[in-house]
Design an enzyme around this catalytic site. Structure first.
Site, short mmCIF file in Angstrom:
data_model
loop_
_atom_site.label_atom_id
_atom_site.label_comp_id
_atom_site.label_asym_id
_atom_site.label_seq_id
_atom_site.Cartn_x
_atom_site.Cartn_y
_atom_site.Cartn_z
N SER A 2 43.05 -7.65 22.40
CA SER A 2 43.22 -9.10 22.32
C SER A 2 41.86 -9.80 22.39
O SER A 2 41.51 -10.63 21.53
CB SER A 2 44.12 -9.53 23.48
OG SER A 2 44.09 -10.91 23.66
N ARG B 244 53.42 -11.53 25.17
CA ARG B 244 53.07 -10.66 26.32
C ARG B 244 53.15 -11.44 27.63
O ARG B 244 53.56 -10.92 28.66
CB ARG B 244 51.67 -10.08 26.12
CG ARG B 244 51.61 -9.01 25.04
CD ARG B 244 50.18 -8.70 24.64
NE ARG B 244 49.35 -8.34 25.77
CZ ARG B 244 48.06 -8.68 25.92
NH1 ARG B 244 47.44 -9.38 24.97
NH2 ARG B 244 47.39 -8.33 26.98
N LYS C 70 39.27 -11.50 18.93
CA LYS C 70 38.71 -12.86 18.84
C LYS C 70 37.19 -12.83 18.80
O LYS C 70 36.55 -13.58 18.06
CB LYS C 70 39.20 -13.70 20.02
CG LYS C 70 40.69 -14.04 19.89
CD LYS C 70 41.24 -14.71 21.12
CE LYS C 70 41.41 -13.74 22.26
NZ LYS C 70 42.43 -14.03 23.23
N1 URA Z 1 42.38 -12.74 27.73
C1 URA Z 1 42.72 -12.57 26.43
O1 URA Z 1 42.20 -13.22 25.54
N2 URA Z 1 43.66 -11.65 26.15
C2 URA Z 1 44.28 -10.89 27.08
O2 URA Z 1 45.11 -10.08 26.76
C3 URA Z 1 43.90 -11.10 28.43
C4 URA Z 1 42.93 -12.04 28.71
#
Ligand code: URA
Length: 434
Positions: free
Chosen positions: A183, A168, A187
């Site tokens: 995203s 991306r 995490k």
């Molecule tokens: N931080 C992230 O971890 N992912 C993103 O897509 C944008 C900022």
């Protein structure tokens, strides 16, 4: 199933099924789906967006692409805090010991800085010897014993997101709210906390330049968290100027220590309290925001937060005495003052420009393998709303090379905007999404 058909479907704005999303993410992570097809898909999502259920499936598939931490060995409700990234953002360094001092477990996975924004791990490395490469066992033990541990994100945390984010980044598809939400949350969910408090930044130094977009992102992340069974709340905060006065690793650590001593800048403390209140409520340790704020203030007044920070630094191998003698932290040898040339009021300090000035000094990373200079940075002597006369010092540059200091000087001059009329105060907290 064929990737071609899934791209075509999204191109026409149709809703992808869970199976299609799993097929594409698993295939891409294994290398079976090539970058060019995934790039087309990311661009189609940028134009067509995703429905709530698609974003959830994407998030959960990325979460499950690697290790998902099981924090059940840690007693109590584990609350994680995450910032979408900003300039001068040292809130984690202040907040984590304040929360831990109240006996609430803080088991945090953090990252390093990239580009114009900083990272908590880099800042902590200002304490010589400090290590964030803990084993899982050490991580759990530290949280159980002192209520605070910070570990670097493991390589195996949501690897699908890692690969997709890199794609991306080079295909102009980062700034789509559902993709950012998936995203970040993949995490956060893999890191295993019971509750998540998000600091969604808005303004020129943030991903989300417009407040409206920040609310959209906040809403999407909160929905994902809730749909995944976690208490999630987002606080939308101002990033139209750097947070606090210090930008740069060592300078920010000093400002964090100042804050733990009860002398933090007003804007930093406003954000710290807003996030801290949500963390305490999520951990079910207070009945009301007022009670939570009182608890937070006490950790500063009775110095338990400062002591907790020192204990944490020592436990992870760092030099504890630096917490009490921050003047011994690394500091660059050149100091260059940026002088004001126009009388009036500071109307703007472009956070991104200040972040880029710090990067130019060597204080940030241009690639993920760059070596950074922890001792450089910028102290903002004037902030938004301040009255300035010709000859006043706007900012002080801390550098190790004069040519880099001069490069930063130009960027800082561009970052400061001065107008004749006084400006009204801008609220730091734009809203809270539950
Ligand atoms: N931080 C992230 O971890 N992912 C993103 O897509 C944008 C900022």
């Amino acid at each position: 199933m064929r990737m071609y058909d899934i791209i075509q479907k999204k191109k026409y704005g149709k809703v992808l099924s869970k199976e299609e999303i799993q097929f594409m993410i698993e295939g891409y992570t294994k290398g079976e789906i090539p970058d060019y097809q995934m790039s087309a898909m990311m661009m189609a999502i940028c134009f067509q967006g995703m429905k709530e259920e698609e974003t959830l499936h994407l998030t959960l598939t990325m979460r499950d692409s690697g290790e998902v931490l099981d924090l059940s060995q840690i007693t109590g409700i584990k609350v994680d805090k995450h910032s979408t990234g900003g300039v001068g953002d040292k809130t984690s360094l202040v907040l984590a010991p304040m929360i831990a001092a109240l006996g609430i477990p803080v088991a945090k996975m953090s990252g390093r800085g990239l580009g114009h924004t900083g990272g908590t791990i880099d800042k902590l490395e200002c304490f010589s010897g400090f290590s964030t490469t803990l084993t899982e066992k050490q991580f759990y033990e530290n949280v159980n014993q002192i209520h605070l541990a910070i570990m670097e994100q493991t390589q195996n945390l949501a690897p699908a997101d890692k690969k997709l984010y890199a794609l991306r980044d080079v295909t102009a598809t980062v700034d789509e709210p559902s993709l950012i939400a998936a995203s970040i949350m993949s995490k956060k969910l893999a890191a295993g906390a019971d509750a998540i408090v998000l600091d969604v930044k808005t303004g020129n130094g943030a991903f989300m330049k417009q407040e409206e977009d920040a609310f959209t992102l906040a809403y999407e992340m909160v929905q994902i968290g809730k749909n995944a069974g976690k208490k999630t709340v987002a606080v939308i905060t101002d990033m139209d100027q750097p947070l606090g006065n210090a930008v740069g690793n060592s300078l920010e650590v000093k400002e964090a220590i100042l804050s733990l001593n009860g002398c933090g800048p007003k804007d930093v403390m406003e954000v710290v309290y807003a996030l801290g209140i949500e963390m305490i409520l999520a951990a079910e340790k207070a009945e009301s925001p007022e009670e939570a704020k009182h608890m937070l203030k006490q950790t500063l007044q009775n110095k338990t937060a400062l002591e907790k920070f020192a204990e944490f630094i020592e436990r992870q191998g760092g030099e504890k005495r630096l917490v009490y003698q921050p003047e011994l932290l690394p500091i660059a040898h050149i100091q260059l003052q940026v002088i004001n040339t126009e009388e009036g009021y500071v109307s703007k300090i472009l956070a991104e420009e200040i972040g880029l000035a710090c990067l130019a000094l060597g204080g940030g990373r241009t690639t993920k393998d760059s070596v950074i200079d922890l001792s450089v940075g910028i102290l903002l002597n004037k902030k938004r709303g301040d009255m300035v006369k010709v000859g006043d010092t706007l900012a002080t540059i801390y550098a190790n090379h004069m040519e880099l200091a001069k490069e930063a000087y130009g960027k800082i001059v561009c970052a400061y905007q001065v107008q004749k009329e006084p400006i009204s105060a801008v609220p730091m907290i734009k809203g809270i999404v539950h």
